[in-house]
Scaffold this motif. Structure first.
Motif, short mmCIF file in Angstrom:
data_model
loop_
_atom_site.label_atom_id
_atom_site.label_comp_id
_atom_site.label_asym_id
_atom_site.label_seq_id
_atom_site.Cartn_x
_atom_site.Cartn_y
_atom_site.Cartn_z
N ILE A 112 0.82 -1.21 0.00
CA ILE A 112 0.00 0.00 0.00
C ILE A 112 0.86 1.26 0.00
CG2 ILE A 112 -0.32 0.29 2.49
CD1 ILE A 112 -3.28 0.41 0.20
N ALA A 158 -6.88 -6.54 -1.69
CA ALA A 158 -6.15 -5.30 -1.39
C ALA A 158 -6.36 -4.26 -2.49
CB ALA A 158 -4.65 -5.61 -1.22
N ALA A 218 -8.12 -0.67 -1.98
CA ALA A 218 -7.36 0.55 -2.25
C ALA A 218 -8.10 1.45 -3.23
CB ALA A 218 -5.97 0.20 -2.78
N LEU A 224 -5.66 5.87 2.57
CA LEU A 224 -4.80 4.71 2.34
C LEU A 224 -3.99 4.33 3.59
CD1 LEU A 224 -3.63 5.47 -1.31
CD2 LEU A 224 -5.20 3.67 -0.59
N ARG A 253 -4.10 0.79 5.36
CA ARG A 253 -2.85 0.07 5.68
C ARG A 253 -2.79 -0.32 7.16
NH1 ARG A 253 2.17 3.65 6.01
NH2 ARG A 253 1.17 3.99 8.01
#
Length: 188
Positions: free
Chosen positions: A84, A149, A153, A180, A184
């Motif tokens: 990320i 993921a 995102a 973000l 994360r």
């Protein structure tokens, strides 16, 4: 004196200019109040020419994103950090916007956030971005985890952009980065 157009000859039109004109109309009158006929008239083209470039009204809002993510190709995440943090690095490294570009992006994101049909019309552009991110995440994650993921995102980035469009005190880069980072670090 202007000669009338000959029947059957296609009008020359600039899809970017048409989409820009549409966004101005949407900002002035509201998305729902503007028709495709209004856009054609404001763009000084025929309805037929408009539909040659834009099948649906929603496509006018997404034109800039389609150009960036579909026509220009998927983003390249090579050379950025893994995971990320690489996505954050890439998002922060975008070209700066001038005041007019920022105003137009805010308007587009406000329309996208306020209209589920418009939001859904961006699925193709978001999928190009998501697939590029999934490739990036596969460097360090398994296949399923990379898919999850990348979906998370992209969702974070879109939601952050819609939220930013209705704020005055925060930059798009800061809003995206905050979303973000939260992803994360976990949402718990």
């Amino acid at each position: 004196m202007d000669q009338p157009r000959r029947p059957g000859r296609p009008q020359i039109a600039d899809p970017d200019r048409i989409a820009l004109e549409a966004v101005h109309l949407f900002a002035e009158r509201g998305y729902d109040a503007v028709t495709m006929d209004d856009v054609a008239a404001a763009s000084d083209i025929s309805r037929r020419t408009l539909f040659r470039y834009f099948e649906h009204k929603q496509d006018l809002v997404w034109r800039d994103f389609r150009s960036r993510f579909i026509e220009a190709g998927a983003p390249d995440y090579s050379g950025v950090a893994d995971g990320i943090d690489g996505i954050r690095e890439s998002a922060a490294g975008g070209p700066p916007m001038d005041a007019e570009e920022e105003r137009l992006l805010r308007t587009r994101m406000q329309i996208i956030g306020a209209n589920p049909d418009v939001f859904g019309a961006g699925a193709e552009a978001m999928e190009v971005l998501r697939k590029a991110m999934a490739e990036h995440f596969r460097k360090t994650l398994g296949a399923l985890e990379a898919e999850v993921a990348s979906s998370a995102a992209v969702s974070c980035m879109v939601v952050a952009a819609v939220w930013w469009a209705n704020q005055d005190e925060v930059s798009l880069a800061d809003a995206t980065d905050a979303a973000l980072v939260r992803l994360r670090d976990g949402l718990g």
